[in-house]
Structure formats: structure tokens, C-alpha cells
Scaffold this motif. Structure first.
Motif, PDB file in Angstrom:
ATOM      1  N   LYS A 140     -14.871  -9.443 -21.551  1.00 24.45           N
ATOM      2  CA  LYS A 140     -15.127 -11.017 -21.663  1.00 24.45           C
ATOM      3  C   LYS A 140     -15.042 -11.879 -20.318  1.00 24.45           C
ATOM      4  O   LYS A 140     -13.832 -11.762 -19.886  1.00 24.45           O
ATOM      5  N   TYR A 141     -15.893 -11.952 -19.635  1.00 25.53           N
ATOM      6  CA  TYR A 141     -15.664 -12.711 -18.286  1.00 25.53           C
ATOM      7  C   TYR A 141     -16.572 -13.766 -18.124  1.00 25.53           C
ATOM      8  O   TYR A 141     -17.757 -13.930 -18.222  1.00 25.53           O
ATOM      9  N   SER A 142     -15.948 -14.967 -17.574  1.00 26.48           N
ATOM     10  CA  SER A 142     -16.680 -16.219 -17.297  1.00 26.48           C
ATOM     11  C   SER A 142     -16.513 -16.608 -15.936  1.00 26.48           C
ATOM     12  O   SER A 142     -16.649 -17.616 -15.602  1.00 26.48           O
ATOM     13  N   ILE A 143     -16.538 -15.895 -15.012  1.00 25.54           N
ATOM     14  CA  ILE A 143     -16.148 -15.936 -13.492  1.00 25.54           C
ATOM     15  C   ILE A 143     -15.203 -16.866 -13.159  1.00 25.54           C
ATOM     16  O   ILE A 143     -14.231 -16.382 -12.199  1.00 25.54           O
ATOM     17  N   THR A 146     -41.535 -18.968 -24.512  1.00 27.19           N
ATOM     18  CA  THR A 146     -41.894 -18.765 -23.053  1.00 27.19           C
ATOM     19  C   THR A 146     -40.507 -18.357 -22.367  1.00 27.19           C
ATOM     20  O   THR A 146     -40.449 -18.146 -21.263  1.00 27.19           O
ATOM     21  N   LEU A 147     -39.537 -18.320 -23.331  1.00 30.86           N
ATOM     22  CA  LEU A 147     -38.339 -17.665 -22.866  1.00 30.86           C
ATOM     23  C   LEU A 147     -38.207 -16.261 -22.026  1.00 30.86           C
ATOM     24  O   LEU A 147     -38.073 -15.362 -23.184  1.00 30.86           O
ATOM     25  N   PHE A 148     -38.267 -15.932 -21.121  1.00 30.74           N
ATOM     26  CA  PHE A 148     -38.098 -14.782 -20.484  1.00 30.74           C
ATOM     27  C   PHE A 148     -36.824 -14.092 -20.630  1.00 30.74           C
ATOM     28  O   PHE A 148     -35.834 -14.766 -20.751  1.00 30.74           O
ATOM     29  N   TYR A 149     -36.800 -12.774 -20.791  1.00 31.79           N
ATOM     30  CA  TYR A 149     -35.500 -12.033 -20.964  1.00 31.79           C
ATOM     31  C   TYR A 149     -34.455 -12.491 -19.559  1.00 31.79           C
ATOM     32  O   TYR A 149     -33.367 -12.568 -19.738  1.00 31.79           O
ATOM     33  N   THR A 150     -35.112 -12.411 -18.409  1.00 29.16           N
ATOM     34  CA  THR A 150     -34.210 -12.591 -17.120  1.00 29.16           C
ATOM     35  C   THR A 150     -33.834 -14.016 -17.214  1.00 29.16           C
ATOM     36  O   THR A 150     -32.515 -14.454 -16.644  1.00 29.16           O
ATOM     37  N   VAL A 151     -34.587 -15.125 -17.576  1.00 25.16           N
ATOM     38  CA  VAL A 151     -34.008 -16.661 -17.808  1.00 25.16           C
ATOM     39  C   VAL A 151     -33.042 -16.681 -18.827  1.00 25.16           C
ATOM     40  O   VAL A 151     -31.850 -17.228 -18.507  1.00 25.16           O
ATOM     41  N   TYR A 152     -33.072 -15.891 -20.237  1.00 24.48           N
ATOM     42  CA  TYR A 152     -32.112 -15.904 -21.115  1.00 24.48           C
ATOM     43  C   TYR A 152     -30.780 -15.275 -20.305  1.00 24.48           C
ATOM     44  O   TYR A 152     -29.708 -15.809 -20.701  1.00 24.48           O
ATOM     45  N   MET A 153     -30.871 -14.143 -19.595  1.00 24.34           N
ATOM     46  CA  MET A 153     -29.754 -13.457 -19.051  1.00 24.34           C
ATOM     47  C   MET A 153     -28.949 -14.539 -18.048  1.00 24.34           C
ATOM     48  O   MET A 153     -27.734 -14.418 -18.191  1.00 24.34           O
ATOM     49  N   TYR A 154     -29.960 -15.163 -17.401  1.00 21.95           N
ATOM     50  CA  TYR A 154     -29.287 -16.141 -16.462  1.00 21.95           C
ATOM     51  C   TYR A 154     -28.456 -17.185 -16.849  1.00 21.95           C
ATOM     52  O   TYR A 154     -27.344 -17.430 -16.617  1.00 21.95           O
ATOM     53  N   PHE A 197     -24.518 -17.920 -16.238  1.00 20.88           N
ATOM     54  CA  PHE A 197     -24.110 -18.895 -15.442  1.00 20.88           C
ATOM     55  C   PHE A 197     -24.228 -20.501 -16.060  1.00 20.88           C
ATOM     56  O   PHE A 197     -23.456 -21.111 -15.717  1.00 20.88           O
ATOM     57  N   THR A 198     -24.993 -20.518 -16.994  1.00 21.80           N
ATOM     58  CA  THR A 198     -24.804 -21.991 -17.933  1.00 21.80           C
ATOM     59  C   THR A 198     -23.675 -21.599 -19.063  1.00 21.80           C
ATOM     60  O   THR A 198     -23.156 -22.882 -19.200  1.00 21.80           O
ATOM     61  N   TYR A 199     -23.845 -20.664 -19.791  1.00 21.93           N
ATOM     62  CA  TYR A 199     -22.992 -20.409 -20.984  1.00 21.93           C
ATOM     63  C   TYR A 199     -21.686 -19.739 -20.446  1.00 21.93           C
ATOM     64  O   TYR A 199     -20.754 -19.809 -21.280  1.00 21.93           O
ATOM     65  N   ASN A 200     -21.529 -19.421 -19.165  1.00 15.05           N
ATOM     66  CA  ASN A 200     -20.318 -18.835 -18.710  1.00 15.05           C
ATOM     67  C   ASN A 200     -19.854 -17.559 -19.464  1.00 15.05           C
ATOM     68  O   ASN A 200     -18.852 -17.065 -19.750  1.00 15.05           O
ATOM     69  N   LYS A 201     -21.037 -16.712 -19.697  1.00 10.43           N
ATOM     70  CA  LYS A 201     -20.548 -15.483 -20.448  1.00 10.43           C
ATOM     71  C   LYS A 201     -21.330 -14.330 -19.574  1.00 10.43           C
ATOM     72  O   LYS A 201     -22.294 -13.737 -19.657  1.00 10.43           O
ATOM     73  N   MET A 202     -20.514 -14.223 -18.396  1.00  6.90           N
ATOM     74  CA  MET A 202     -21.080 -13.147 -17.295  1.00  6.90           C
ATOM     75  C   MET A 202     -21.269 -11.863 -17.940  1.00  6.90           C
ATOM     76  O   MET A 202     -21.778 -10.998 -17.760  1.00  6.90           O
TER      77      MET A 202
END
Length: 309
Positions: free
Chosen positions: A54-57, A257-265, A269-274
Motif C-alpha cells: 500500500k503505497y501513495s508516494i 473510452t477510458l483506456f487501461y493506461t489512463v485508469y492506471m495513471y 497519481f490522482t487517487y494516490n494508490k501507487m
């Protein structure tokens, strides 16, 4: 009396020259080795470790075992929808791009004074196609008051379709953009077409084969190694698509149109769930690896190598 000291000196000189070449080789490859270790190998190892945390940077990673993977497969309803959208995009965009690239390559295979110019023009979209500027331009083109609707009105079709606002059409605007970026595959096809012996076409023409017969009996079989190479590259690029979804649609409407890479990003970085984002990345590595392995295993059934008869 003959001098017996020269041969050993020559051997020593030769050995020194070989050692110098080895050192020079290591020196020239050192930048690549450092770059590979620092920017590819090490980040991959770290991301694999973070996928179990569980890592959030902003906080130290906390080991949680397989929780990220369990959540991804069973607790995240959006995950499978995003994966399905990406798979849909790959299934349609990759074959259409290869078909378009092959058609244009067949048109450009004959040399002329403007061949170089035409090849550069058709290759240009592959260079600028993934840029933010082109994504913004594409978004404006498919707006309800954009160029596409204006062109349709000029041919008598009176419509103001919100191409990016409908689930059925939004994903196809991104697929069309991907098909437009066929330049790199086209150049590879051109190279493959030029490797086909002209004597095969001459013999087929003498036997009375038509142009379609020559294409399916000579061009396509001889081009299968090139098709296989392009297919692997475009498959990987398809799963890595990011800019189109992130800039043009932001995953809308309703994540269609939500691509896998965008959801991963977003998770990273948005939800802080690195940690969760790293787990998603490694799942995608596994999927692409399995599909690539299937293609390599299946090539013996449809890829023709002249050296193998």
C-alpha cells in the motif's frame, strides 16, 4: 642468424589491439547499459515490489501481500470495464491500421520522382499523431460544431452529432485516429514488398495469373513475416495507448473510452494508490506477454519463411 623475437612481439601487438577493441566496445555500450538499468530494469523491479504494498508516494510503502491483485480482480468493478474498452480498441484499431498501411504501401511500392515526398507525407501522422496538439485538434474536429459535421452538411447530410458524447461513436473517433497513424507500419511493409523477388511475379504473369491471384498467392504469403512483425509491434502499442483517451475524451461518456493506461495513471497519481497502479501495470505486462506468446506459437501455421522452405 634469424631474429626470433619478432613473432612474439607481433602476437603481443595483436592481443593489445583486440583488448583495445573490447574496451572500446564496452565504452560505447556503457551509456545504453546504464540507461537500461537506471530507466527500465530498476523501475520494473521496484514497481513489481510496490505492487505488493500500500503505497501513495507521500508515505512509506506498507506490505499487504496480494491484496492489490485481489481487489483488482474482485473488488474493482471499473477495472474489467476499462480492460474491456482497451481490448475493444486493440481488436479493431490494430487490424484496420495494418490493412490501411498495407494498401498505401502497395500504392507506393513503385518508384517515381515523388515517391520520397509521398512516403514522408504518409509517415508524418505517426510522428505527430500521439502529440497533445493533434489530440486537441482531433477533439475539435469531432465536436458537434466541428469540421466532420460541417463536411457532412456540405454533402447534404444535415446532422449535428456529438461524436464524443455518445458511447457508440466516442470510441470509434479514437480508433480512427489510431488508423490514421499507419506510417511506421507502411514503411516496414514497403521494405518487405521490395524483398519479394520480381521473378515470381513474372512467372505468375506468364502462367496467366491475375493481379488478385498474384496478391493472394505471392505477395501475401511472402509478406507474412512482415505482417507478423507489424502485428506484434502494433499490438503492444495498442495496449499502451494513452494520449488519445486522456486528452480527447477523458474516458467519457460513462467510461466508454477510458483506456487501461489512463485508469492506471489515475490510480497511481490522482487517487494516490501507487501500489495498486503497479499491480495493474504488471497485470497488463502479463496479458501482453501471453498474447505475444500465442502469436509466436501460432506463426508456424501462417507465417512463411523462405529459408524454411
Amino acid at each position: 642468424m634469424k631474429n626470433t623475437t619478432n613473432p612474439p612481439k607481433r602476437k603481443k601487438t595483436l592481443a593489445q589491439a583486440m583488448n583495445t577493441q573490447k574496451v572500446a566496445g564496452y565504452v560505447f555500450t556503457l551509456p545504453f547499459i546504464i540507461g537500461f538499468l537506471a530507466f527500465l530494469a530498476l523501475p520494473m523491479i521496484l514497481s513489481f515490489g510496490f505492487s505488493f504494498t500500500k503505497y501513495s508516494i507521500l508515505e512509506s510503502p506498507e506490505f499487504i501481500g496480494l491484496d492489490n491483485y485481489i481487489t483488482m480482480f474482485t473488488g474493482d468493478s471499473k477495472f474489467w470495464k476499462v480492460f474491456g474498452v482497451t481490448l475493444y480498441y486493440v481488436i479493431f484499431s490494430v487490424p484496420l491500421r495494418l490493412i490501411m498501411a498495407l494498401i498505401v504501401a502497395l500504392l507506393l511500392v513503385k518508384s517515381s520522382k515523388l515517391s520520397g515526398f509521398y512516403r514522408a507525407v504518409f509517415y508524418l501522422p505517426s510522428i505527430i499523431g500521439s502529440s497533445v496538439a493533434v489530440a486537441i485538434l482531433w477533439k475539435r474536429m469531432f465536436a458537434s460544431d466541428g469540421v466532420i459535421n460541417a463536411l457532412l452538411q456540405t454533402v447534404g447530410i444535415n446532422c449535428e452529432i456529438a461524436w464524443l458524447g455518445r458511447e457508440s461513436t466516442a470510441i470509434w473517433t479514437l480508433i480512427i485516429l489510431a488508423v490514421w497513424q499507419f506510417g511506421s507500419s507502411m514503411l516496414i511493409f514497403l521494405s518487405g514488398l521490395k524483398q519479394i523477388p520480381v521473378s515470381l511475379y513474372e512467372a505468375a504473369t506468364v502462367d496467366g495469373a491475375t493481379g488478385i491471384q498474384r496478391f493472394f498467392k505471392i505477395t501475401l504469403p511472402m509478406l507474412t513475416p512482415t505482417i507478423f512483425f507489424n502485428l506484434i509491434n502494433q499490438l503492444i502499442n495498442g495496449f499502451m495507448a494513452f494520449t488519445q483517451s486522456y486528452i480527447i475524451t477523458q474516458g467519457k461518456p460513462r467510461d466508454s473510452t477510458l483506456f487501461y493506461t489512463v485508469y492506471m495513471y489515475q490510480n497511481s497519481f490522482t487517487y494516490n494508490k501507487m501500489g495498486y497502479g503497479c499491480a495493474m501495470a504488471w497485470f497488463m505486462v502479463l496479458v501482453v506477454g501471453i498474447l505475444t506468446l500465442i502469436l509466436f506459437k501460432s506463426q508456424k501455421y501462417w507465417v512463411y519463411y523462405e529459408s524454411e522452405g
